[in-house]
Design a protein around this motif. Sequence first.
Motif, PDB file in Angstrom:
ATOM      1  N   VAL A 159       0.849  -1.192   0.000  1.00 12.43           N
ATOM      2  CA  VAL A 159       0.000   0.000   0.000  1.00 12.43           C
ATOM      3  C   VAL A 159       0.885   1.242   0.000  1.00 12.43           C
ATOM      4  CG1 VAL A 159      -1.970  -1.132   1.077  1.00 12.43           C
ATOM      5  CG2 VAL A 159      -0.161  -0.162   2.523  1.00 12.43           C
ATOM      6  N   PRO A 160       0.377   2.392  -0.449  1.00 10.65           N
ATOM      7  CA  PRO A 160       1.222   3.582  -0.624  1.00 10.65           C
ATOM      8  C   PRO A 160       1.936   4.058   0.633  1.00 10.65           C
ATOM      9  CG  PRO A 160      -0.860   3.860  -1.780  1.00 10.65           C
ATOM     10  CD  PRO A 160      -0.987   2.605  -0.975  1.00 10.65           C
ATOM     11  N   HIS A 161       1.317   3.900   1.799  1.00 14.51           N
ATOM     12  CA  HIS A 161       1.914   4.413   3.031  1.00 14.51           C
ATOM     13  C   HIS A 161       2.312   3.270   3.968  1.00 14.51           C
ATOM     14  CE1 HIS A 161      -0.737   7.644   1.433  1.00 14.51           C
ATOM     15  NE2 HIS A 161       0.306   8.391   1.718  1.00 14.51           N
TER      16      HIS A 161
ATOM     17  N   ASP B  66      -5.073   4.077   2.591  1.00 18.72           N
ATOM     18  CA  ASP B  66      -4.522   2.834   2.034  1.00 18.72           C
ATOM     19  C   ASP B  66      -5.598   1.765   1.869  1.00 18.72           C
ATOM     20  OD1 ASP B  66      -2.042   3.914   1.766  1.00 18.72           O
ATOM     21  OD2 ASP B  66      -1.136   2.892   3.472  1.00 18.72           O
ATOM     22  N   LEU B  67      -6.604   1.770   2.749  1.00 16.70           N
ATOM     23  CA  LEU B  67      -7.717   0.839   2.599  1.00 16.70           C
ATOM     24  C   LEU B  67      -8.509   1.164   1.327  1.00 16.70           C
ATOM     25  CD1 LEU B  67      -9.548  -1.434   3.554  1.00 16.70           C
ATOM     26  CD2 LEU B  67     -10.648   0.185   5.120  1.00 16.70           C
ATOM     27  N   SER B  68      -8.715   2.439   1.066  1.00 15.95           N
ATOM     28  CA  SER B  68      -9.399   2.833  -0.166  1.00 15.95           C
ATOM     29  C   SER B  68      -8.590   2.415  -1.391  1.00 15.95           C
ATOM     30  CB  SER B  68      -9.630   4.349  -0.176  1.00 15.95           C
ATOM     31  OG  SER B  68     -10.464   4.739   0.905  1.00 15.95           O
TER      32      SER B  68
ATOM     33  N   ASP C  30      -9.493  -6.472  -2.378  1.00 10.34           N
ATOM     34  CA  ASP C  30     -10.480  -6.970  -1.422  1.00 10.34           C
ATOM     35  C   ASP C  30     -11.179  -8.210  -1.959  1.00 10.34           C
ATOM     36  OD1 ASP C  30     -11.605  -5.390  -3.418  1.00 10.34           O
ATOM     37  OD2 ASP C  30     -13.222  -4.631  -2.139  1.00 10.34           O
ATOM     38  N   THR C  31     -11.558  -8.180  -3.227  1.00 12.44           N
ATOM     39  CA  THR C  31     -12.189  -9.344  -3.854  1.00 12.44           C
ATOM     40  C   THR C  31     -11.218 -10.517  -3.927  1.00 12.44           C
ATOM     41  OG1 THR C  31     -13.606  -7.890  -5.172  1.00 12.44           O
ATOM     42  CG2 THR C  31     -13.348 -10.165  -5.936  1.00 12.44           C
TER      43      THR C  31
ATOM     44  N   MET D 286      -7.815  -2.863   8.958  1.00 11.22           N
ATOM     45  CA  MET D 286      -8.531  -2.980   7.683  1.00 11.22           C
ATOM     46  C   MET D 286      -9.446  -4.196   7.632  1.00 11.22           C
ATOM     47  SD  MET D 286      -5.543  -2.041   4.951  1.00 11.22           S
ATOM     48  CE  MET D 286      -4.511  -0.573   5.127  1.00 11.22           C
ATOM     49  N   LEU D 287      -9.178  -5.208   8.438  1.00  7.66           N
ATOM     50  CA  LEU D 287      -9.950  -6.449   8.389  1.00  7.66           C
ATOM     51  C   LEU D 287     -11.317  -6.334   9.060  1.00  7.66           C
ATOM     52  CD1 LEU D 287      -7.052  -8.950   9.248  1.00  7.66           C
ATOM     53  CD2 LEU D 287      -8.114  -8.577   7.004  1.00  7.66           C
ATOM     54  N   GLY D 288     -11.516  -5.280   9.848  1.00  5.28           N
ATOM     55  CA  GLY D 288     -12.759  -5.113  10.583  1.00  5.28           C
ATOM     56  C   GLY D 288     -13.873  -4.472   9.773  1.00  5.28           C
ATOM     57  N   ASN D 289     -14.940  -4.068  10.479  1.00 10.70           N
ATOM     58  CA  ASN D 289     -16.124  -3.515   9.815  1.00 10.70           C
ATOM     59  C   ASN D 289     -15.929  -2.072   9.372  1.00 10.70           C
ATOM     60  OD1 ASN D 289     -17.633  -5.918  10.207  1.00 10.70           O
ATOM     61  ND2 ASN D 289     -18.064  -5.320  12.326  1.00 10.70           N
ATOM     62  N   THR D 290     -15.400  -1.229  10.267  1.00 13.51           N
ATOM     63  CA  THR D 290     -15.197   0.183   9.936  1.00 13.51           C
ATOM     64  C   THR D 290     -13.929   0.694  10.609  1.00 13.51           C
ATOM     65  OG1 THR D 290     -16.531   0.920  11.826  1.00 13.51           O
ATOM     66  CG2 THR D 290     -17.647   0.716   9.682  1.00 13.51           C
TER      67      THR D 290
END
Length: 494
Positions: free
Chosen positions: A255-257, A301-303, A311-312, A333-337
């Motif tokens: 990821v970028p960061h 980074d999640l976006s 993600d898929t 990142m693995l969680g809901n929000t």
Amino acid sequence: MKTLMVQGTTSDAGKSTLVAALCRVFAKRGVKVAPFKPQNMALNSAVTKDGGEIGRAQALQAIAAKVEPEIDFNPILLKPNSDTGAQVIIHGRAISNMEAGKYHDYKKVAMDAVITSHNRLAKRFELLLVEGAGSPAEINLRENDIANMGYAEEVDCPVIIIADIDKGGVFAHLVGTLALLSESEQARVKGFVINRFRGDIGLLQGGLDWLEEYTNKPVLGVLPYLHDLALDAEDAVAIDNNVTNATINIAVLLVPHISNHTDFDALRLHPNININYVRHTQTIPDVDLIILPGSKNVLGDLSFLKNEGWDTQIKRHLRYGGKVLGICGGMQMLGNTINDPDGIESSLKQVNGLALCDFETTLTTQKVLTKITATLLLNNQQTPCSGYEIHAGISQGAALNKPFLTFDESHPHGFMFDGFISDDNAIAGTYLHGLFDEADATSQILKWVKPSASINPISIATHREQQLERLATMCETHLNIQQIISIYEGHNND
């Protein structure tokens, strides 16, 4: 205390490595030596014994000097969280996020912190080996400089300049850098070191003679290119190790960061483990384990991860029986929000996670910084482990009821457990960095990933010591150490 500064003609010229090598050379000679970098910009950091945060390179140099890392070795650390901004860490503590222009004006205040650290170290050490940042010849950065000649002028210390011959143009780099310095700065440059030379040194001699005559500065040595040199990286991500017929294959999402990717050095250096850093536009390959690493901008980074379609691909990997491990930001990142109500890392207030496990994370202004011992709870075993935490988030939710590890000692923030293991045993997450540095813990994690595999992990501490000794021997052989001693002993600095 005597002070000697190593500056470079470019980034990655070899400043960090040379300072580490000289720290070990002088420590072995009985000199009470410490490393120092006034200002560092890096996403790889370390936690000190006093609960602060410094650049990873200075922690490595402290190990080379045979002293405990401490905040004064790197008083200013900048951790980029965007293309134009960074978190500013002073004396081990984050004070704010600043855009580049604002920080440029802040440098006068930052210099006070630098000199405070310098003066504190002067009371306890005989020699300070200082690493510059980038190049001293960056014209646009010279005003209020605290990282290179601005610091050297302030404390009145001698400077040696290192250049990388492997990239080409070494004489232009050295002469051009010197020419762009002021008269007083040129005078404090006491010699040159040429780094990463391959070939017949006799073919270089004519150029060395010309350089010394043209600049009236000595060449203090020519360091050979060291193949397979592997030490904690200051910032740049190490290349894939590309092991064929590996026993275990691992993908790390680049990821970028990405931060603290030194977490994976012990895996990357193993001859039976293949590490593949998955980059922008690439598809996650068929592997045994996908690792979501730490991040300095988790929401951004999640976006990015979702935009890449990873993600898929992660969900497909899980359907086919693969394992997933999230570390620090990667775990979040693995969680809901992920919530960032105060804009700690970005302008995004909330991003939906991958929703692979039932918990959520909120970023807070109080950063968790600690070195700690723990017990790993994988494979129905209790395995001692240790590491460090650097994060601004607090995670809560049902998934954390089955923790990844339990702390053996009192946590400064009152936590008793860390991370999670999913009910189907396919996903795990932890805030603990340095997880793979110890062989026993690594063995359990690899057994969790692939029970049929039989791998004897390496000790990163043992490997690091071997590399530092190798560096020190190289410097003793190829540098004029006595001339370097004469330079700092003969200069009337602090």
